[in-house]
Structure formats: C-alpha cells, structure tokens
Scaffold this motif. Structure first.
Motif, PDB file in Angstrom:
ATOM      1  N   MET A   1       0.848  -1.186   0.000  1.00 56.32           N
ATOM      2  CA  MET A   1       0.000   0.000   0.000  1.00 56.32           C
ATOM      3  C   MET A   1       0.890   1.243   0.000  1.00 56.32           C
ATOM      4  N   ASN A   2       0.700   2.129  -1.016  1.00 55.74           N
ATOM      5  CA  ASN A   2       1.539   3.307  -1.128  1.00 55.74           C
ATOM      6  C   ASN A   2       1.012   4.435  -0.233  1.00 55.74           C
ATOM      7  N   VAL A   3       1.707   5.585  -0.342  1.00 58.40           N
ATOM      8  CA  VAL A   3       1.370   6.719   0.531  1.00 58.40           C
ATOM      9  C   VAL A   3      -0.023   7.253   0.228  1.00 58.40           C
ATOM     10  N   PHE A   4      -0.387   7.314  -1.053  1.00 54.06           N
ATOM     11  CA  PHE A   4      -1.691   7.862  -1.421  1.00 54.06           C
ATOM     12  C   PHE A   4      -2.831   6.970  -0.940  1.00 54.06           C
ATOM     13  N   GLU A   5      -2.648   5.647  -1.039  1.00 50.99           N
ATOM     14  CA  GLU A   5      -3.693   4.736  -0.574  1.00 50.99           C
ATOM     15  C   GLU A   5      -3.850   4.820   0.946  1.00 50.99           C
ATOM     16  N   ARG A   6      -2.718   4.933   1.653  1.00 51.31           N
ATOM     17  CA  ARG A   6      -2.805   5.077   3.117  1.00 51.31           C
ATOM     18  C   ARG A   6      -3.492   6.384   3.498  1.00 51.31           C
ATOM     19  N   PHE A   7      -3.156   7.449   2.764  1.00 48.71           N
ATOM     20  CA  PHE A   7      -3.817   8.722   3.048  1.00 48.71           C
ATOM     21  C   PHE A   7      -5.310   8.649   2.740  1.00 48.71           C
ATOM     22  N   GLY A   8      -5.674   7.928   1.665  1.00 47.16           N
ATOM     23  CA  GLY A   8      -7.090   7.777   1.347  1.00 47.16           C
ATOM     24  C   GLY A   8      -7.851   7.045   2.433  1.00 47.16           C
ATOM     25  N   LEU A   9      -7.257   5.970   2.958  1.00 45.58           N
ATOM     26  CA  LEU A   9      -7.916   5.241   4.044  1.00 45.58           C
ATOM     27  C   LEU A   9      -8.029   6.100   5.299  1.00 45.58           C
ATOM     28  N   TRP A  10      -6.945   6.849   5.594  1.00 44.68           N
ATOM     29  CA  TRP A  10      -6.987   7.702   6.785  1.00 44.68           C
ATOM     30  C   TRP A  10      -8.035   8.806   6.637  1.00 44.68           C
ATOM     31  N   SER A  11      -8.143   9.380   5.440  1.00 41.32           N
ATOM     32  CA  SER A  11      -9.127  10.454   5.227  1.00 41.32           C
ATOM     33  C   SER A  11     -10.552   9.928   5.302  1.00 41.32           C
ATOM     34  N   GLU A  12     -10.772   8.678   4.867  1.00 44.72           N
ATOM     35  CA  GLU A  12     -12.109   8.095   4.991  1.00 44.72           C
ATOM     36  C   GLU A  12     -12.469   7.858   6.451  1.00 44.72           C
ATOM     37  N   GLU A  13     -11.507   7.419   7.241  1.00 44.98           N
ATOM     38  CA  GLU A  13     -11.781   7.151   8.654  1.00 44.98           C
ATOM     39  C   GLU A  13     -11.981   8.443   9.448  1.00 44.98           C
ATOM     40  N   ASN A  14     -11.377   9.551   9.001  1.00 44.98           N
ATOM     41  CA  ASN A  14     -11.465  10.826   9.727  1.00 44.98           C
ATOM     42  C   ASN A  14     -12.086  11.905   8.842  1.00 44.98           C
ATOM     43  N   ALA A  15     -13.125  11.531   8.069  1.00 43.85           N
ATOM     44  CA  ALA A  15     -13.706  12.437   7.074  1.00 43.85           C
ATOM     45  C   ALA A  15     -14.273  13.696   7.715  1.00 43.85           C
ATOM     46  N   ALA A  16     -15.049  13.563   8.774  1.00 43.23           N
ATOM     47  CA  ALA A  16     -15.722  14.725   9.369  1.00 43.23           C
ATOM     48  C   ALA A  16     -14.713  15.733   9.920  1.00 43.23           C
ATOM     49  N   ARG A  17     -13.752  15.245  10.690  1.00 48.11           N
ATOM     50  CA  ARG A  17     -12.772  16.168  11.271  1.00 48.11           C
ATOM     51  C   ARG A  17     -11.890  16.799  10.202  1.00 48.11           C
ATOM     52  N   LEU A  18     -11.505  16.023   9.188  1.00 46.17           N
ATOM     53  CA  LEU A  18     -10.664  16.561   8.128  1.00 46.17           C
ATOM     54  C   LEU A  18     -11.389  17.654   7.354  1.00 46.17           C
ATOM     55  N   ASP A  19     -12.666  17.442   7.034  1.00 46.33           N
ATOM     56  CA  ASP A  19     -13.426  18.464   6.311  1.00 46.33           C
ATOM     57  C   ASP A  19     -13.620  19.723   7.152  1.00 46.33           C
ATOM     58  N   GLN A  20     -13.822  19.567   8.432  1.00 41.73           N
ATOM     59  CA  GLN A  20     -13.954  20.733   9.311  1.00 41.73           C
ATOM     60  C   GLN A  20     -12.669  21.564   9.322  1.00 41.73           C
ATOM     61  N   VAL A  21     -11.539  20.889   9.415  1.00 41.99           N
ATOM     62  CA  VAL A  21     -10.258  21.602   9.443  1.00 41.99           C
ATOM     63  C   VAL A  21      -9.999  22.302   8.114  1.00 41.99           C
ATOM     64  N   LEU A  22     -10.229  21.590   6.989  1.00 36.82           N
ATOM     65  CA  LEU A  22      -9.968  22.178   5.676  1.00 36.82           C
ATOM     66  C   LEU A  22     -10.884  23.371   5.405  1.00 36.82           C
ATOM     67  N   ALA A  23     -12.179  23.238   5.725  1.00 35.75           N
ATOM     68  CA  ALA A  23     -13.107  24.353   5.509  1.00 35.75           C
ATOM     69  C   ALA A  23     -12.721  25.558   6.360  1.00 35.75           C
ATOM     70  N   SER A  24     -12.287  25.318   7.576  1.00 39.56           N
ATOM     71  CA  SER A  24     -11.885  26.434   8.443  1.00 39.56           C
ATOM     72  C   SER A  24     -10.641  27.129   7.898  1.00 39.56           C
ATOM     73  N   LEU A  25      -9.670  26.355   7.412  1.00 32.36           N
ATOM     74  CA  LEU A  25      -8.454  26.944   6.858  1.00 32.36           C
ATOM     75  C   LEU A  25      -8.747  27.758   5.604  1.00 32.36           C
ATOM     76  N   VAL A  26      -9.595  27.202   4.712  1.00 35.46           N
ATOM     77  CA  VAL A  26      -9.945  27.934   3.490  1.00 35.46           C
ATOM     78  C   VAL A  26     -10.675  29.225   3.835  1.00 35.46           C
ATOM     79  N   ALA A  27     -11.592  29.173   4.796  1.00 33.39           N
ATOM     80  CA  ALA A  27     -12.333  30.366   5.188  1.00 33.39           C
ATOM     81  C   ALA A  27     -11.407  31.425   5.792  1.00 33.39           C
ATOM     82  N   LEU A  28     -10.430  30.976   6.597  1.00 32.94           N
ATOM     83  CA  LEU A  28      -9.493  31.928   7.200  1.00 32.94           C
ATOM     84  C   LEU A  28      -8.626  32.624   6.152  1.00 32.94           C
ATOM     85  N   VAL A  29      -8.419  31.980   5.024  1.00 30.90           N
ATOM     86  CA  VAL A  29      -7.611  32.589   3.964  1.00 30.90           C
ATOM     87  C   VAL A  29      -8.475  33.408   3.009  1.00 30.90           C
TER      88      VAL A  29
END
Length: 415
Positions: A1-29
């Motif tokens: 399993m390469n880096v992208f596949e591991r990141f995909g699995l991690w993002s699926e497991e932490n989808a809600a928190r990751l989207d909250q962080v990304l939306a907050s960062l984009v809004a702050l910019v």
C-alpha cells in the motif's frame, strides 16, 4: 500500500474532522482576502464599500463543505443556493469562493446518490447559462464574451463531474475488494473452526471407543478375578494377565491416536503410529472379549473383500462399541452372537445378546456417546445403524454399509 492509498484510508476514517479543518483553513484565507479585494462592489441593494457582503457570501459558500462527505446532498444544496443568490444580487464577477461550487459538485458526485449527481450537473449548466446572461447584460448585449464564459464554465463543470465519476468508481471498486477480502477471511476462519470441531469430534469418538471398551474388559476381569481369587488362583492370575494385556493395548491405541497430532515424530516413533484396526481385527477383538468370560460366537457369511479406506475402521469400532455395551449393561453371563455377512453390494453386521441391556440402558444417565458415535461413523460411508431391545429380551445392534458391487464372473468361453 503506497502513501496515497494510506492517506485515502486515513481520510475516509477521519472524514468529518478533516473536512472541518480544511473548511476552516480555506475560510481563514479566502474571507479576509475577499474582504480586502472586493470593496466598492455594486450590489443589488447598493454599493458595498467595505466588502463585507462579499466576505459573508464567501463564508456561506465555504462552510457547507464541512458536510461534503458526511451529508453531500445537504452540503451541495447550501453551496448552490448561496452561489445562486450571489449571482442574482451581487456583482457580475467571480470571486475565489465561487470555486467552492466545483468542490460541491465533485463531492456530491462521489459521495452522494446518482440522482443528486445528475441534478447537480444540470444545475451547474443552468447556473452557467444564467451567469452568461448576466455578463451579456452587463456588457450591453454583446454575446461573444457571454458565450465564451458559458462554454468555458460548462466545460469546466463537465470535466469535474467526469473526474468525480472516475473517482467514485475507484472508491466503489476498492470498497468491493475490501468487503470481498473481509468475507473471505471470515469464511476461512469458519472453515478452520469447522475443521477443528470435526477433528475434535473424531478424536472424541476414537477415545471413547478405546477407553470405554478397554475399561469395560478390565472391570469385568477385575470383578471375576476378585471373586475367584480364593477358590481358583489360576483363574485370578489369568484375569490379571488379561487386564495387563488390555491396558497395554489401550495405551498403544491412545499413543497411536494422539501421536498423529504431533509434528515432531521421529523415526523411532514410527512403530507407535501403526495403522488403525480394520475388519480383519474383529476376530482378535472377539478373542479378547472371550478371555473375559463372555460366551461370544462369530458367524461369517459370504466372501470377505477389501473395504474402502476408513470403512474397515468403522466396522471394527461399531463392533467394539456393541461389545462394550454388552459388558456394561447385559448383566451376568450373557450369550453374544456376532454375524458378519458380506453381500454383493452391502456389508451387514449384527451383534445381539440375551442379557438385560435394554433395562440397564434405560436407567443410565443418557449422556454416553456410544450410539451417537456409531450412527455418525456409519453415516460417513452412507450406512445406517439400528439399535434396540429384542422381542423376548436382550439387545441387538445392526449395521449395514453399502459396498461397491462385485461384477458377476463371466462363464468361460466354450472350447
């Protein structure tokens, strides 16, 4: 399993928190950037000197992306609604936050139902046409800029939708493979458990047959030797010899049975792993029971022949178990008759006595494995076992095993 596949699995497991962080960062910019760059813009209700309304609509376009994976339809509806209101009452210009419409289309196509993906694409085309119309109106009716903008934005929405469908197909394929692998692992574990249970049952049957028969013979000999010790020392000595021989035979059988479970069998232990008893050993079994003082007759009918692998052991164990039950339940001085009949397509074994086995068995605890083990052994080879009291007293066990038919011998050709 390469880096992208591991990141995909991690993002699926932490989808809600990751989207909250990304939306907050984009809004702050984006929001401070829009607040500074979109001052003095003409809105439907007048001039926005501070750029506050542009910042507000930027926030309304960004924050619904918090639910882009957990609730994709709700997120897309909020983003599209904010974009529509912004086009109708705001300036005819694209601000950075308007790109969130592309993110909403991408997200609802991947994580939402099919109908939502199609509705979002059609809505994107409709919004593109509306924006082109507004641009043409602002340009004094010139169609060239409006057509260029409409075509470019429509092609952009179509490209994003196509890439999102490819991503959706890949995610679905990966999920299918994971589910299939999980089911295979569960099935493999079940097969291992079933195999272990079957092996435990087989070993339990073998141990029951070995221990129960040997102990029954030894108990019968010990009782007889105890009563005859004073009157007939010779009989007592013979009984003790029979007990010793029976114990040694049972110990050898147990070593042979349990030895096959070991992985470290040496060449010196080969003799202890001798073949299991077969139909030819029934005569030795009868002699052993006779030595305990029981009158046993063995009647053979037909022509013996080789049995399929395992069938000979089944025949021996059922006969052994029947004789063991006679020693345990038939009472004093029973007469036993064993009939072994070989036919063209079947083998029949009958073991009957004239004792009181039926009454004694009815008073037992009913927890024995003997009769059940006999039926299971016979069923493995397509046979059946019948056991029950005889009319007038006594007990009978009948076994019938199917055998490959022997072809009739052809008569010699005339000379």
């Amino acid at each position: 399993m390469n880096v992208f596949e591991r990141f995909g699995l991690w993002s699926e497991e932490n989808a809600a928190r990751l989207d909250q962080v990304l939306a907050s960062l984009v809004a702050l910019v984006v929001c401070p950037f829009v607040l500074v760059t979109h001052q003095n813009m003409e809105w439907f209700f007048g001039l926005d000197i501070s750029g506050l309304w542009s910042a507000v609509f930027a926030a309304l376009l960004i924050f619904p992306l918090v639910w882009r994976r957990t609730q994709p339809v709700r997120s897309a509806v909020l983003v599209y609604s904010a974009a529509l209101v912004h086009m109708l009452i705001g300036p005819s210009a694209i601000m950075p936050a308007d790109l969130m419409v592309l993110v909403a289309l991408y997200s609802v196509t991947i994580y939402g139902p099919r109908w939502a993906s199609r509705v979002a694409l059609i809505s994107s085309f409709a919004g593109t046409a509306l924006f082109g119309y507004l641009v043409a109106r602002e340009a004094g009716g010139k169609l060239a800029p409006a057509l260029f903008i409409t075509f470019t934005l429509g092609l952009l929405f179509l490209t994003v939708w196509a890439f999102a469908n490819m991503r959706r197909a890949r995610i679905w394929s990966m999920q299918t493979l994971r589910d299939k692998n999980r089911m295979l692992e569960i099935e493999r574990e079940q097969q291992v458990q079933l195999g272990a249970a079957a092996e435990r049952a087989r070993i339990a049957r073998e141990m029951h047959d070995i221990v129960a028969h040997s102990l029954s013979v030894m108990i019968a000999q010990a009782d007889g030797g105890r009563y005859a010790a004073k009157a007939s020392p010779e009989f007592a000595e013979k009984a003790l010899s029979t007990i010793a021989d029976t114990g040694r035979a049972a110990l050898a059988d147990m070593r042979r049975l349990l030895g096959v479970l070991r992985n470290d069998v040496s060449e010196e232990d080969i003799d202890t792993l001798a073949p299991q008893p077969a139909s030819g050993d029934i005569e030795s079994l009868v002699d052993q029971v006779r030595s305990s003082g029981v009158r046993v007759s063995l009647v053979r009918m037909g022509t013996p022949r080789a049995l399929p692998p395992g069938a000979g052991l089944t025949l021996y164990r059922i006969c052994q178990e029947s004789l063991t039950n006679i020693l345990k339940h038939a009472g004093p001085d029973p007469t036993v008759t064993i009939v072994l009949a070989w036919g063209k397509s079947s083998l029949r074994l009958e073991v009957e006595d004239d004792g009181r086995g039926a009454a004694s068995a009815a008073a037992s605890d009913g927890q024995g494995m003997g009769l059940l083990g006999m039926k299971e052994r016979a069923a493995l080879f397509g046979g059946n076992v019948k056991a029950g009291p005889k009319p007038g007293g006594g007990y009978r066990v009948e076994l019938e095993l199917p055998l490959p038919e022997v072809p009739d011998e052809e008569p010699p050709a005339p000379v």
